[in-house]
Design a protein around this motif. Structure first.
Motif, PDB file in Angstrom:
ATOM      1  N   ARG A 103       0.869  -1.179   0.000  1.00  0.00           N
ATOM      2  CA  ARG A 103       0.000   0.000   0.000  1.00  0.00           C
ATOM      3  C   ARG A 103       0.903   1.226   0.000  1.00  0.00           C
ATOM      4  O   ARG A 103       1.998   1.212   0.563  1.00  0.00           O
ATOM      5  CB  ARG A 103      -0.881   0.055   1.247  1.00  0.00           C
ATOM      6  CG  ARG A 103      -2.070  -0.859   1.254  1.00  0.00           C
ATOM      7  CD  ARG A 103      -3.021  -0.489   2.379  1.00  0.00           C
ATOM      8  NE  ARG A 103      -3.812   0.662   2.032  1.00  0.00           N
ATOM      9  CZ  ARG A 103      -5.149   0.656   1.894  1.00  0.00           C
ATOM     10  NH1 ARG A 103      -5.825  -0.457   2.087  1.00  0.00           N
ATOM     11  NH2 ARG A 103      -5.792   1.752   1.588  1.00  0.00           N
ATOM     12  N   ASP A 106      -0.115   7.459   1.188  1.00  0.00           N
ATOM     13  CA  ASP A 106      -1.232   8.403   1.108  1.00  0.00           C
ATOM     14  C   ASP A 106      -2.586   7.711   0.994  1.00  0.00           C
ATOM     15  O   ASP A 106      -3.622   8.369   0.903  1.00  0.00           O
ATOM     16  CB  ASP A 106      -1.034   9.412  -0.027  1.00  0.00           C
ATOM     17  CG  ASP A 106      -1.168   8.813  -1.419  1.00  0.00           C
ATOM     18  OD1 ASP A 106      -1.314   7.572  -1.535  1.00  0.00           O
ATOM     19  OD2 ASP A 106      -1.129   9.583  -2.393  1.00  0.00           O
ATOM     20  N   SER A 107      -2.583   6.376   1.038  1.00  0.00           N
ATOM     21  CA  SER A 107      -3.855   5.651   1.069  1.00  0.00           C
ATOM     22  C   SER A 107      -4.345   5.417   2.494  1.00  0.00           C
ATOM     23  O   SER A 107      -5.446   4.906   2.690  1.00  0.00           O
ATOM     24  CB  SER A 107      -3.720   4.305   0.347  1.00  0.00           C
ATOM     25  OG  SER A 107      -2.947   3.382   1.114  1.00  0.00           O
ATOM     26  N   ASP A 158      -7.490  -2.317   6.297  1.00  0.00           N
ATOM     27  CA  ASP A 158      -7.003  -2.410   4.922  1.00  0.00           C
ATOM     28  C   ASP A 158      -8.183  -2.258   3.968  1.00  0.00           C
ATOM     29  O   ASP A 158      -8.557  -3.195   3.253  1.00  0.00           O
ATOM     30  CB  ASP A 158      -6.288  -3.750   4.725  1.00  0.00           C
ATOM     31  CG  ASP A 158      -5.614  -3.880   3.374  1.00  0.00           C
ATOM     32  OD1 ASP A 158      -5.194  -2.848   2.824  1.00  0.00           O
ATOM     33  OD2 ASP A 158      -5.499  -5.020   2.879  1.00  0.00           O
ATOM     34  N   SER A 160     -10.562  -1.944   1.066  1.00  0.00           N
ATOM     35  CA  SER A 160     -10.279  -2.556  -0.233  1.00  0.00           C
ATOM     36  C   SER A 160     -11.396  -2.278  -1.233  1.00  0.00           C
ATOM     37  O   SER A 160     -12.575  -2.455  -0.915  1.00  0.00           O
ATOM     38  CB  SER A 160     -10.127  -4.077  -0.075  1.00  0.00           C
ATOM     39  OG  SER A 160      -9.125  -4.374   0.878  1.00  0.00           O
ATOM     40  N   LYS A 175      -6.045  -1.801  -3.439  1.00  0.00           N
ATOM     41  CA  LYS A 175      -5.551  -1.601  -2.083  1.00  0.00           C
ATOM     42  C   LYS A 175      -4.909  -0.240  -1.853  1.00  0.00           C
ATOM     43  O   LYS A 175      -4.469   0.027  -0.730  1.00  0.00           O
ATOM     44  CB  LYS A 175      -4.516  -2.688  -1.744  1.00  0.00           C
ATOM     45  CG  LYS A 175      -5.078  -4.109  -1.780  1.00  0.00           C
ATOM     46  CD  LYS A 175      -5.973  -4.374  -0.591  1.00  0.00           C
ATOM     47  CE  LYS A 175      -6.333  -5.853  -0.485  1.00  0.00           C
ATOM     48  NZ  LYS A 175      -7.025  -6.165   0.777  1.00  0.00           N
ATOM     49  N   SER A 176      -4.840   0.591  -2.865  1.00  0.00           N
ATOM     50  CA  SER A 176      -4.114   1.851  -2.700  1.00  0.00           C
ATOM     51  C   SER A 176      -4.911   3.070  -3.129  1.00  0.00           C
ATOM     52  O   SER A 176      -4.334   4.131  -3.389  1.00  0.00           O
ATOM     53  CB  SER A 176      -2.786   1.808  -3.464  1.00  0.00           C
ATOM     54  OG  SER A 176      -1.827   1.076  -2.726  1.00  0.00           O
ATOM     55  N   PHE A 177      -6.240   2.947  -3.212  1.00  0.00           N
ATOM     56  CA  PHE A 177      -7.032   4.146  -3.463  1.00  0.00           C
ATOM     57  C   PHE A 177      -6.768   5.162  -2.355  1.00  0.00           C
ATOM     58  O   PHE A 177      -6.692   4.806  -1.171  1.00  0.00           O
ATOM     59  CB  PHE A 177      -8.520   3.809  -3.518  1.00  0.00           C
ATOM     60  CG  PHE A 177      -8.996   3.412  -4.894  1.00  0.00           C
ATOM     61  CD1 PHE A 177      -9.646   4.335  -5.706  1.00  0.00           C
ATOM     62  CD2 PHE A 177      -8.791   2.136  -5.376  1.00  0.00           C
ATOM     63  CE1 PHE A 177     -10.085   3.988  -6.968  1.00  0.00           C
ATOM     64  CE2 PHE A 177      -9.217   1.765  -6.645  1.00  0.00           C
ATOM     65  CZ  PHE A 177      -9.867   2.696  -7.445  1.00  0.00           C
ATOM     66  N   GLN A 178      -6.631   6.407  -2.747  1.00  0.00           N
ATOM     67  CA  GLN A 178      -6.314   7.452  -1.772  1.00  0.00           C
ATOM     68  C   GLN A 178      -7.378   7.508  -0.677  1.00  0.00           C
ATOM     69  O   GLN A 178      -8.571   7.445  -0.941  1.00  0.00           O
ATOM     70  CB  GLN A 178      -6.202   8.812  -2.467  1.00  0.00           C
ATOM     71  CG  GLN A 178      -5.683   9.906  -1.556  1.00  0.00           C
ATOM     72  CD  GLN A 178      -5.223  11.130  -2.324  1.00  0.00           C
ATOM     73  OE1 GLN A 178      -4.851  11.021  -3.493  1.00  0.00           O
ATOM     74  NE2 GLN A 178      -5.231  12.266  -1.672  1.00  0.00           N
ATOM     75  N   ASP A 179      -6.901   7.580   0.575  1.00  0.00           N
ATOM     76  CA  ASP A 179      -7.772   7.747   1.750  1.00  0.00           C
ATOM     77  C   ASP A 179      -8.740   6.585   1.942  1.00  0.00           C
ATOM     78  O   ASP A 179      -9.842   6.762   2.462  1.00  0.00           O
ATOM     79  CB  ASP A 179      -8.570   9.063   1.666  1.00  0.00           C
ATOM     80  CG  ASP A 179      -7.680  10.284   1.602  1.00  0.00           C
ATOM     81  OD1 ASP A 179      -6.493  10.170   1.947  1.00  0.00           O
ATOM     82  OD2 ASP A 179      -8.174  11.349   1.202  1.00  0.00           O
ATOM     83  N   SER A 180      -8.323   5.388   1.563  1.00  0.00           N
ATOM     84  CA  SER A 180      -9.220   4.235   1.670  1.00  0.00           C
ATOM     85  C   SER A 180      -8.936   3.356   2.878  1.00  0.00           C
ATOM     86  O   SER A 180      -9.759   2.498   3.219  1.00  0.00           O
ATOM     87  CB  SER A 180      -9.140   3.380   0.403  1.00  0.00           C
ATOM     88  OG  SER A 180      -7.813   2.882   0.216  1.00  0.00           O
ATOM     89  N   GLU A 282     -16.374  10.076  -2.428  1.00  0.00           N
ATOM     90  CA  GLU A 282     -15.442  10.980  -3.094  1.00  0.00           C
ATOM     91  C   GLU A 282     -16.223  12.116  -3.731  1.00  0.00           C
ATOM     92  O   GLU A 282     -17.254  11.906  -4.366  1.00  0.00           O
ATOM     93  CB  GLU A 282     -14.642  10.228  -4.147  1.00  0.00           C
ATOM     94  CG  GLU A 282     -13.606  11.053  -4.862  1.00  0.00           C
ATOM     95  CD  GLU A 282     -12.827  10.275  -5.900  1.00  0.00           C
ATOM     96  OE1 GLU A 282     -11.829  10.807  -6.419  1.00  0.00           O
ATOM     97  OE2 GLU A 282     -13.213   9.119  -6.196  1.00  0.00           O
TER      98      GLU A 282
END
Length: 283
Positions: A103, A106-107, A158, A160, A175-180, A282
């Motif tokens: 990850r 910033d996620s 985590d 997702s 797994k790395s969408f911002q602010d998730s 969002e």
């Protein structure tokens, strides 16, 4: 010791020690020496931090905005399919080696922050996890010695985006969408945690239990994970390892269960506190 990062009322990013009385801020002088908690860990200065922070009066926790305890980790490494109950619900066998994905920092947000469901998907799933924070450089570390390299533990979600996770065999996209995702509220040092296998973790969506497990159900325990990872790379102070999620995730429920705007998601681990976040769309 419970250490945390946050933004003060005046907008200054800071860190300190959390006690029953509140949060004892490290202070301007200490931050001038060590800019972040990651720097404190790298210098082996936790005792120095504790002394400096305890000399300052406690702040009301409600007056600060919590950040992820490690705000600028060099690495966030996640372990997939690492609870036997979760492996079973996916219909798979225990893997021979840990399943690893990354990850980006910033996620991940802090305690009480709003997690963001992206415009492109409604399949926003929860994953309660135990996070491990590395305290000193670790390379070729044996599992039996690995816990000596741990600075502390925290709660992790985590979050997702399941359809993006399944676009390819690589989990990264989902797994790395911002602010998730989120981590916190604090890092709790090992002396206050005890045996990891005695800890229990519970995830609650709008107050209803959706995941519950003993940390002892890990397929690869923390020592084994650190041994494997440190064979490949050097783990650095402040690196975060999210150790995997148990059964009960929304993807494998019937009907499937997704987080949506207005929801509250909580991850609670024995002795580590409760990580709480709300869900927003969002903009």
């Amino acid at each position: 010791m419970q250490i945390c990062s946050y933004t003060l009322e005046n907008g200054t990013a800071s860190y300190g020690v959390s006690t029953d009385a509140g949060i004892h801020d490290a202070g301007d002088v200490f931050r001038a020496k060590y800019a972040t908690l990651r720097d404190v860990l790298a210098a082996g200065a936790l005792n120095e931090l504790n002394a400096a922070a305890q000399a300052n009066p406690a702040l009301d926790a409600a007056t600060v905005t919590m950040l992820p305890p490690i705000t600028q980790p060099d690495k966030i490494i996640c372990i997939g399919l690492n609870y036997m109950s979760h492996i079973k619900e996916t219909g798979r066998d225990k893997p021979k080696y840990p399943s690893i994905f990354i990850r980006f920092p910033d996620s991940v947000l802090g305690h009480e922050a709003d997690l963001i469901r992206p415009k492109v998907s409604e399949k926003f799933d929860f994953e309660g996890e135990l996070a491990v924070v590395i305290g000193k450089p670790a390379r070729h570390v044996a599992a039996a010695d690995a816990l000596d390299y741990v600075a502390g533990y925290s709660c992790f979600n985590d979050g997702s985006i399941r359809d993006f996770q399944r676009h390819t065999s690589q989990f990264w996209a989902g797994k790395s969408f911002q602010d998730s995702g989120s981590m916190g509220p604090c890092i709790v040092t090992p002396d206050e945690v005890g045996k990891l296998e005695d800890l229990n973790m519970e995830t609650r969506l709008n107050g209803a239990q959706v995941q519950s497990t003993s940390i002892g159900d890990l397929a690869f325990n923390v020592g084994e994970i650190i041994e494997y990872l440190s064979t490949v790379i050097t783990l650095l102070p402040g690196d975060v390892i999210a150790t995997g999620t148990p059964s009960g995730v929304g993807l494998f429920r019937e009907p499937q269960l997704w987080m949506k705007p207005g929801d509250t998601i909580e991850v609670e681990i024995t002795g580590l506190g409760t990580l709480r976040n709300t869900i927003k769309d969002e903009v």
